[in-house]
Design an enzyme around this catalytic site. Sequence first.
Site, short mmCIF file in Angstrom:
data_model
loop_
_atom_site.label_atom_id
_atom_site.label_comp_id
_atom_site.label_asym_id
_atom_site.label_seq_id
_atom_site.Cartn_x
_atom_site.Cartn_y
_atom_site.Cartn_z
N SER A 81 0.82 -1.20 0.00
CA SER A 81 0.00 0.00 0.00
C SER A 81 0.86 1.26 0.00
O SER A 81 2.07 1.22 0.22
CB SER A 81 -0.93 0.01 1.21
OG SER A 81 -1.90 -1.01 1.11
N VAL A 82 0.20 2.38 -0.23
CA VAL A 82 0.87 3.67 -0.25
C VAL A 82 1.53 3.93 1.11
O VAL A 82 0.94 3.67 2.16
CB VAL A 82 -0.15 4.78 -0.57
CG1 VAL A 82 0.53 6.14 -0.58
CG2 VAL A 82 -0.83 4.49 -1.89
N SER A 103 -22.58 4.65 -37.03
CA SER A 103 -21.30 3.95 -36.82
C SER A 103 -20.23 4.93 -36.31
O SER A 103 -19.29 5.25 -37.04
CB SER A 103 -20.83 3.24 -38.09
OG SER A 103 -20.96 4.04 -39.24
N LYS A 123 -27.69 10.89 -44.11
CA LYS A 123 -27.17 9.62 -44.65
C LYS A 123 -28.25 8.82 -45.36
O LYS A 123 -28.07 8.37 -46.50
CB LYS A 123 -26.58 8.77 -43.51
CG LYS A 123 -25.46 9.42 -42.73
CD LYS A 123 -24.93 8.51 -41.65
CE LYS A 123 -26.00 8.16 -40.61
NZ LYS A 123 -26.51 9.34 -39.89
N SER A 124 -29.38 8.62 -44.67
CA SER A 124 -30.44 7.78 -45.23
C SER A 124 -31.04 8.41 -46.48
O SER A 124 -31.34 7.70 -47.46
CB SER A 124 -31.53 7.55 -44.18
OG SER A 124 -31.03 6.80 -43.09
N GLY A 179 6.54 2.09 2.73
CA GLY A 179 7.99 2.18 2.85
C GLY A 179 8.77 1.41 1.81
O GLY A 179 9.93 1.05 2.05
N ASP A 223 9.69 -0.12 14.25
CA ASP A 223 10.16 0.86 15.23
C ASP A 223 9.03 1.73 15.76
O ASP A 223 9.09 2.24 16.88
CB ASP A 223 11.25 1.75 14.60
CG ASP A 223 10.80 2.38 13.29
OD1 ASP A 223 10.29 1.63 12.41
OD2 ASP A 223 10.96 3.60 13.12
#
Length: 623
Positions: free
Chosen positions: A24-25, A533, A465-466, A28, A160
């Site tokens: 984990s962050v 598309s 388009k159509s 060490g 420690d």
Amino acid sequence: MQSVIAYLKQQEIKPLLRFITCGSVDDGKSTLIGHLLYDSQCLAEDQLADLTVDSQRYGTQGEHIDYALLLDGLAAEREQGITIDVAYRYFDTEKRKFIVADCPGHAQYTRNMATGASSADAAVVLVDARKGLLTQTRRHSYIVALLGIRHVVLAVNKMDLVGYDQQTFEAIASDYLALAAKLGINQVQCIPLSALEGDNLCKRSARMLWYVGPSLLEYLEALEPADVDLAAAMCLPVQWVNRPDSQFRGFTGTLAAGRVRSGDGVVVLPSGCVSRVVRVFNGDTEVHEAVAGQAVTLTLADEIDISRGDVIAATDDPPEVADQVTAYVLWMDDTALLPGRRYWLKLGARMVAASVSDIKHRVDVNTQEQRVAQRLQLNELGYCQLSLDAPVAFVPYARNRVLGSFILIDRQSNATVGAGTLDSGVHCASNVHWQPLDIDHVARARIKGQTPKVLWFTGLSGAGKSAIANIVDKRLHALGYHTFILDGDNVRHGLNRDLSFTVEDRVENIRRVAEVARLMVDAGLVVLVSFISPFRDERQLARERFAADEFVEVFVDVPLAVAEARDVKGLYAKARAGLITDFTGIDSPYEPPQHPELHLRADQGTPEQLASQVLSLLGVEGK
């Protein structure tokens, strides 16, 4: 001079151990590696001087040396006090050489951690003695297990800060051993230490006499990594066809498993051709035998078509060959992985087009629970089925890292977007074969007197388009052409009525239509496909279903404001009101074609004028 030569020879024979630190962050990790480098006297004088200066500028240890700065090389890392990229460092002792990777702890950098773990022999998982096991500890341990790292050290750090308390250490060790057993990690060494103070780092600490095991460095020096399985069947992924002259043809690569001798019978995959090894070379030297891990060149008794990416294997237990496989995939890109979207899959030296046909489940790497998923986001892991355009030879990752791992590459940017470990082949369609037909697409086109092709109209909703496709269809029909229109709205009433407008379903929508259009082109028709598309990848997928001269992309281009002002169907108004989601141009992107065969400016002409441009491209305008 003799002393230098002796030193170099000694370095050559020293065993090498690759290991990673993860957790984990702020557990060490960087401090631990930095202190190891410092205590092993692997730092030059200028590095020591820089470390002293940097400790005053960036350090978090007051007047003392901040060992983490030896690893946190990016400016962003030093300013934030975290590790972002994987930092690799080399050091050695009298007994061994080491390459260590300091992997980032933040969840958003899980992909970086997996990169570091992919080649490691061992993993040092750090845990803060004050916090115990955290979510990222479980995440990293799961990835360690998934990538097959067999030796794990649980380093309970910052002892420690808990007064070197034995009960604290034993409680954390007990919790981790239970997690390791659940993940299938069988070899775990638990060590209490202080990376900052150096306790149990390079030598046993007088502050923890209750601990009777080795220090971290003592354990790593004595560790025997998993040996290459020389008893496994020989496998050679071909990296290069070696032809220095017309008299020599060899196949070069690094042996991925087993051993090879002259006279051994081999099979070439995926073709299945069988031959025999005639000569074995290690570099320029002919040898009687070569073993896994060595770079070799083989010559064979028969003239066989072998290319880069093929695999030469022992005949008694060859790798599996399949074009459908299951694998764990770790996604490494900001753009989500979608079923049906095509990527390049690189397995060893072999590159094939591939797509994820099904995400069986997503793995919550924090809890190891399986969850339903329709896509994989950045740093997510999924168990997937992949469909490949061509069969590949592979060995499950659990048995061989080289022939069991792959990467996925974006076909547009060439960026690596995913990494995976192969599990098994899927042979559900192995008994399905193409049925030969006497009447092919050429004969069908000839009897119709036309050149079949697909006109793929793409653009925003409301671009026209159509309307343009319909006019082109009428004019072609009047000229005696055999045509058919596949319209986006009409197809969703039948073939694609089960699909929604999510990104995933839009990918499948285009895949189905492309397959139908291909069948119609095989029937000799001129097919007009009118679909928004919106994604380049899917339009490229459609293009690849046809011969180069059979596909015509027509980009019906119109500014969004113009399309929205037209809004014949009232869809833009509904999308703006939030009544429709995933609407192209509003809350879903449209990726315009980069090199269409025809670019129509729909706001600069009538549908009839634009249709004439299409017919001119086909060479039939004015007939």
